[in-house]
Design an enzyme around this catalytic site. Structure first.
Site, PDB file in Angstrom:
ATOM      1  N   ASN A  48      -3.063  -0.740  -5.860  1.00  0.00           N
ATOM      2  CA  ASN A  48      -2.754  -1.963  -6.601  1.00  0.00           C
ATOM      3  C   ASN A  48      -2.989  -1.760  -8.089  1.00  0.00           C
ATOM      4  O   ASN A  48      -3.873  -1.006  -8.521  1.00  0.00           O
ATOM      5  CB  ASN A  48      -3.511  -3.186  -6.063  1.00  0.00           C
ATOM      6  CG  ASN A  48      -5.016  -3.021  -6.017  1.00  0.00           C
ATOM      7  OD1 ASN A  48      -5.532  -1.925  -5.883  1.00  0.00           O
ATOM      8  ND2 ASN A  48      -5.718  -4.137  -6.124  1.00  0.00           N
ATOM      9  N   VAL A  49      -2.158  -2.419  -8.870  1.00  0.00           N
ATOM     10  CA  VAL A  49      -2.184  -2.317 -10.331  1.00  0.00           C
ATOM     11  C   VAL A  49      -2.115  -3.741 -10.878  1.00  0.00           C
ATOM     12  O   VAL A  49      -1.066  -4.386 -10.804  1.00  0.00           O
ATOM     13  CB  VAL A  49      -0.999  -1.469 -10.851  1.00  0.00           C
ATOM     14  CG1 VAL A  49      -1.005  -1.407 -12.375  1.00  0.00           C
ATOM     15  CG2 VAL A  49      -1.051  -0.052 -10.265  1.00  0.00           C
ATOM     16  N   GLU A  50      -3.246  -4.209 -11.396  1.00  0.00           N
ATOM     17  CA  GLU A  50      -3.317  -5.599 -11.859  1.00  0.00           C
ATOM     18  C   GLU A  50      -2.920  -5.704 -13.326  1.00  0.00           C
ATOM     19  O   GLU A  50      -2.616  -4.700 -13.985  1.00  0.00           O
ATOM     20  CB  GLU A  50      -4.726  -6.139 -11.599  1.00  0.00           C
ATOM     21  CG  GLU A  50      -5.024  -6.161 -10.097  1.00  0.00           C
ATOM     22  CD  GLU A  50      -6.383  -6.735  -9.752  1.00  0.00           C
ATOM     23  OE1 GLU A  50      -7.225  -6.911 -10.662  1.00  0.00           O
ATOM     24  OE2 GLU A  50      -6.600  -7.011  -8.557  1.00  0.00           O
ATOM     25  N   CYS A  59       0.769  -5.204  -5.798  1.00  0.00           N
ATOM     26  CA  CYS A  59       0.004  -4.784  -4.626  1.00  0.00           C
ATOM     27  C   CYS A  59       0.195  -3.288  -4.373  1.00  0.00           C
ATOM     28  O   CYS A  59       1.193  -2.684  -4.801  1.00  0.00           O
ATOM     29  CB  CYS A  59       0.460  -5.558  -3.391  1.00  0.00           C
ATOM     30  SG  CYS A  59      -0.119  -7.266  -3.316  1.00  0.00           S
ATOM     31  N   GLU A  61       1.089  -1.883  -1.715  1.00  0.00           N
ATOM     32  CA  GLU A  61       2.291  -1.632  -0.926  1.00  0.00           C
ATOM     33  C   GLU A  61       3.531  -1.564  -1.815  1.00  0.00           C
ATOM     34  O   GLU A  61       4.510  -0.903  -1.464  1.00  0.00           O
ATOM     35  CB  GLU A  61       2.468  -2.721   0.142  1.00  0.00           C
ATOM     36  CG  GLU A  61       1.341  -2.771   1.167  1.00  0.00           C
ATOM     37  CD  GLU A  61       0.189  -3.683   0.765  1.00  0.00           C
ATOM     38  OE1 GLU A  61      -0.017  -3.887  -0.452  1.00  0.00           O
ATOM     39  OE2 GLU A  61      -0.493  -4.195   1.660  1.00  0.00           O
ATOM     40  N   CYS A  92      -0.671  -8.621   2.467  1.00  0.00           N
ATOM     41  CA  CYS A  92      -0.314 -10.017   2.211  1.00  0.00           C
ATOM     42  C   CYS A  92       1.091 -10.283   2.770  1.00  0.00           C
ATOM     43  O   CYS A  92       1.817  -9.354   3.164  1.00  0.00           O
ATOM     44  CB  CYS A  92      -0.386 -10.319   0.719  1.00  0.00           C
ATOM     45  SG  CYS A  92       0.960  -9.593  -0.240  1.00  0.00           S
ATOM     46  N   CYS A  95       3.970  -8.442   1.142  1.00  0.00           N
ATOM     47  CA  CYS A  95       4.005  -7.003   1.445  1.00  0.00           C
ATOM     48  C   CYS A  95       4.397  -6.726   2.888  1.00  0.00           C
ATOM     49  O   CYS A  95       4.980  -5.675   3.183  1.00  0.00           O
ATOM     50  CB  CYS A  95       2.679  -6.371   1.076  1.00  0.00           C
ATOM     51  SG  CYS A  95       2.493  -6.328  -0.736  1.00  0.00           S
TER      52      CYS A  95
HETATM   53  N1  THU Z   1      -3.650  -6.610  -2.637  1.00  0.00           N
HETATM   54  C1  THU Z   1      -2.897  -5.526  -2.294  1.00  0.00           C
HETATM   55  O1  THU Z   1      -2.789  -4.546  -3.052  1.00  0.00           O
HETATM   56  N2  THU Z   1      -2.264  -5.542  -1.094  1.00  0.00           N
HETATM   57  C2  THU Z   1      -2.345  -6.560  -0.197  1.00  0.00           C
HETATM   58  O2  THU Z   1      -1.623  -6.558   0.788  1.00  0.00           O
HETATM   59  C3  THU Z   1      -3.324  -7.620  -0.407  1.00  0.00           C
HETATM   60  C4  THU Z   1      -3.800  -7.778  -1.802  1.00  0.00           C
HETATM   61  C5  THU Z   1      -4.302  -6.615  -3.942  1.00  0.00           C
HETATM   62  C6  THU Z   1      -3.678  -7.576  -4.916  1.00  0.00           C
HETATM   63  C7  THU Z   1      -4.817  -7.796  -5.879  1.00  0.00           C
HETATM   64  O3  THU Z   1      -4.751  -6.771  -6.882  1.00  0.00           O
HETATM   65  C8  THU Z   1      -6.070  -7.598  -5.047  1.00  0.00           C
HETATM   66  O4  THU Z   1      -5.652  -6.989  -3.844  1.00  0.00           O
HETATM   67  C9  THU Z   1      -6.793  -8.884  -4.720  1.00  0.00           C
HETATM   68  O5  THU Z   1      -5.924  -9.805  -4.145  1.00  0.00           O
END
Ligand code: THU
Length: 136
Positions: A48-50, A59, A61, A92, A95
């Site tokens: 994940n890259v915020e 996310c 995925e 989620c 994804c």
């Molecule tokens: N996140 C994912 O990378 N994949 C998922 O399926 C669930 C959530 C990440 C998004 C965010 O950066 C962090 O988890 C918290 O929600």
């Protein structure tokens, strides 16, 4: 043996754990790593890259699916997604849809409740085949 039966789950989980350490998650602090076995034997990964604009976070995925296509495409046979503790997390909803599009009904997902097919984690899915109903 079907492709699904040949999955090396410990290796896939290890790949997910490794890429999880490279996540950019300064806002949630929730690092995620995803690894997918492709039907040609490749393993593709994503983390994940915020973003400071929170809603733009990507996310793990999303990265995985980007790597799938950038590396030549193919279909996902099996996917492992882990959280910051290295244990499986459920993708989620968005994804799950991404995994459906790039794998399909038989794609296996490692979840906190064990390995399950996409049909269980995204029942009654909307998919590309629905689009044949589009008008001209
Ligand atoms: N996140 C994912 O990378 N994949 C998922 O399926 C669930 C959530 C990440 C998004 C965010 O950066 C962090 O988890 C918290 O929600």
């Amino acid at each position: 043996m079907s492709p699904q039966e040949a999955v090396d789950w410990p290796a896939l989980r290890a790949a997910a754990r490794e890429v999880m350490t490279r996540a950019y998650a300064p806002y949630s602090r929730f690092r995620v790593g995803a690894a997918g076995l492709v039907d040609d034997g490749r393993v593709v990964v994503g983390c994940n890259v915020e973003n400071a604009s929170y809603g733009l976070g990507l996310c793990a995925e999303c990265g995985l699916v980007g790597a799938l296509h950038a590396g030549g495409g193919g279909r996902l046979v099996a996917v492992a997604v882990v959280g910051p503790d290295g244990e499986p997390v459920m993708p989620c909803g968005r994804c799950r849809q991404l995994l459906w599009e790039n794998g399909g009904a038989a794609t296996l997902l490692e979840t906190p409740a064990g390995v399950r097919p996409m049909t269980e984690v995204l029942p009654d899915a909307f998919g590309p085949e629905e689009l044949v109903r589009a008008g001209d």
